[in-house]
Design a protein around this motif. Structure first.
Motif, PDB file in Angstrom:
ATOM      1  N   SER A   7       0.753  -0.804   0.183  1.00 39.72           N
ATOM      2  CA  SER A   7      -0.027   0.091   0.030  1.00 39.72           C
ATOM      3  C   SER A   7       0.751   1.082  -0.456  1.00 39.72           C
ATOM      4  N   TYR A   8       1.792   0.854   0.735  1.00 44.25           N
ATOM      5  CA  TYR A   8       2.782   2.377   0.661  1.00 44.25           C
ATOM      6  C   TYR A   8       3.678   2.536  -0.259  1.00 44.25           C
ATOM      7  N   PHE A   9       4.169   1.849  -1.152  1.00 41.97           N
ATOM      8  CA  PHE A   9       5.038   2.071  -2.265  1.00 41.97           C
ATOM      9  C   PHE A   9       3.578   2.434  -3.341  1.00 41.97           C
ATOM     10  N   MET A  10       2.264   1.620  -3.720  1.00 42.99           N
ATOM     11  CA  MET A  10       1.791   2.362  -4.397  1.00 42.99           C
ATOM     12  C   MET A  10       1.071   3.301  -4.240  1.00 42.99           C
ATOM     13  N   LYS A  12       2.529   5.311  -2.961  1.00 42.55           N
ATOM     14  CA  LYS A  12       3.622   6.524  -3.017  1.00 42.55           C
ATOM     15  C   LYS A  12       4.225   6.564  -4.731  1.00 42.55           C
ATOM     16  N   ILE A  13       4.165   6.336  -5.506  1.00 39.12           N
ATOM     17  CA  ILE A  13       3.944   5.691  -6.796  1.00 39.12           C
ATOM     18  C   ILE A  13       3.645   6.423  -7.874  1.00 39.12           C
ATOM     19  N   PHE A  14       1.836   5.432  -7.534  1.00 38.53           N
ATOM     20  CA  PHE A  14       0.578   5.956  -7.997  1.00 38.53           C
ATOM     21  C   PHE A  14      -0.200   7.238  -7.950  1.00 38.53           C
ATOM     22  N   THR A  15      -0.520   6.622  -6.432  1.00 37.21           N
ATOM     23  CA  THR A  15      -2.059   7.269  -6.494  1.00 37.21           C
ATOM     24  C   THR A  15      -0.891   8.622  -6.257  1.00 37.21           C
ATOM     25  N   PHE A  16      -0.019   9.584  -5.412  1.00 35.37           N
ATOM     26  CA  PHE A  16       0.466  11.075  -5.185  1.00 35.37           C
ATOM     27  C   PHE A  16       1.637  11.385  -5.880  1.00 35.37           C
ATOM     28  N   ASN A  17       1.869  10.155  -6.759  1.00 31.78           N
ATOM     29  CA  ASN A  17       3.323  10.346  -7.863  1.00 31.78           C
ATOM     30  C   ASN A  17       4.548  11.542  -6.974  1.00 31.78           C
ATOM     31  N   LYS A  18       4.793  10.764  -5.893  1.00 39.26           N
ATOM     32  CA  LYS A  18       6.216  10.667  -5.068  1.00 39.26           C
ATOM     33  C   LYS A  18       7.141   9.791  -5.815  1.00 39.26           C
ATOM     34  N   GLY A  19       7.507   9.227  -7.083  1.00 45.69           N
ATOM     35  CA  GLY A  19       8.622   8.718  -6.750  1.00 45.69           C
ATOM     36  C   GLY A  19       8.692   7.827  -6.815  1.00 45.69           C
ATOM     37  N   LYS A  20       9.546   6.489  -6.838  1.00 42.85           N
ATOM     38  CA  LYS A  20      10.361   5.432  -6.915  1.00 42.85           C
ATOM     39  C   LYS A  20      11.459   5.405  -5.734  1.00 42.85           C
ATOM     40  N   ASN A  21      11.748   6.461  -5.559  1.00 46.72           N
ATOM     41  CA  ASN A  21      12.976   5.784  -4.559  1.00 46.72           C
ATOM     42  C   ASN A  21      12.375   5.982  -3.062  1.00 46.72           C
ATOM     43  N   TYR A  22      13.448   5.192  -2.113  1.00 45.02           N
ATOM     44  CA  TYR A  22      12.532   5.298  -1.093  1.00 45.02           C
ATOM     45  C   TYR A  22      13.393   6.364  -0.064  1.00 45.02           C
ATOM     46  N   ASN A  23      12.517   6.505   0.496  1.00 41.54           N
ATOM     47  CA  ASN A  23      12.375   7.615   1.505  1.00 41.54           C
ATOM     48  C   ASN A  23      11.800   7.173   2.851  1.00 41.54           C
ATOM     49  N   LYS A  75      -2.249  12.311   2.603  1.00 47.07           N
ATOM     50  CA  LYS A  75      -2.601  13.399   1.640  1.00 47.07           C
ATOM     51  C   LYS A  75      -2.002  14.971   1.446  1.00 47.07           C
ATOM     52  N   PHE A  76      -2.652  15.145   2.534  1.00 45.30           N
ATOM     53  CA  PHE A  76      -1.808  16.246   3.731  1.00 45.30           C
ATOM     54  C   PHE A  76      -0.572  16.156   4.776  1.00 45.30           C
ATOM     55  N   TYR A  77      -0.657  14.689   5.089  1.00 44.41           N
ATOM     56  CA  TYR A  77       0.353  14.655   5.814  1.00 44.41           C
ATOM     57  C   TYR A  77       1.331  13.878   5.824  1.00 44.41           C
ATOM     58  N   VAL A  78       1.692  13.048   5.082  1.00 45.60           N
ATOM     59  CA  VAL A  78       2.874  11.927   4.162  1.00 45.60           C
ATOM     60  C   VAL A  78       3.018  12.465   3.078  1.00 45.60           C
ATOM     61  N   PHE A  79       2.676  12.486   1.866  1.00 40.96           N
ATOM     62  CA  PHE A  79       2.955  12.807   0.707  1.00 40.96           C
ATOM     63  C   PHE A  79       2.527  14.031   0.490  1.00 40.96           C
ATOM     64  N   LYS A  80       2.376  15.301   1.539  1.00 42.20           N
ATOM     65  CA  LYS A  80       2.295  16.750   0.733  1.00 42.20           C
ATOM     66  C   LYS A  80       2.948  17.096  -0.130  1.00 42.20           C
TER      67      LYS A  80
END
Length: 80
Positions: A7-10, A12-23, A75-80
């Motif tokens: 869920s985290y990776f999907m 991060k990558i697809f829903t919120f477009n934050k790239g594939k790099n680990y953070n 949306k507003f905290y993790v991947f803002k």
């Protein structure tokens, strides 16, 4: 546990477009929101069932509250 990583990776990558790099910062925030969602889900389920004795209603409302908290938190905290 593995489903939460998926869920985290999907998200991060697809829903919120934050790239594939680990953070690690995203991952820690993700699990904070995940635990908050879990607690809200359990409490809403418990109290709605206690008030109404209708399992399906308690399940549906708990799921809706949990999903809402999860999306807003991501949306507003993790991947803002």
């Amino acid at each position: 546990m593995s489903s939460s990583f998926f869920s985290y990776f999907m998200n991060k990558i697809f829903t919120f477009n934050k790239g594939k790099n680990y953070n690690q910062k995203y991952l820690i925030k993700f699990y904070i929101v995940f635990l908050l969602k879990l607690l809200i889900n359990v409490f809403v389920n418990y109290y709605i069932y206690k008030l109404t004795s209708v399992k399906l209603l308690a399940f549906i409302l708990a799921t809706l509250f949990g999903m809402t908290v999860n999306f807003i938190g991501q949306k507003f905290y993790v991947f803002k």
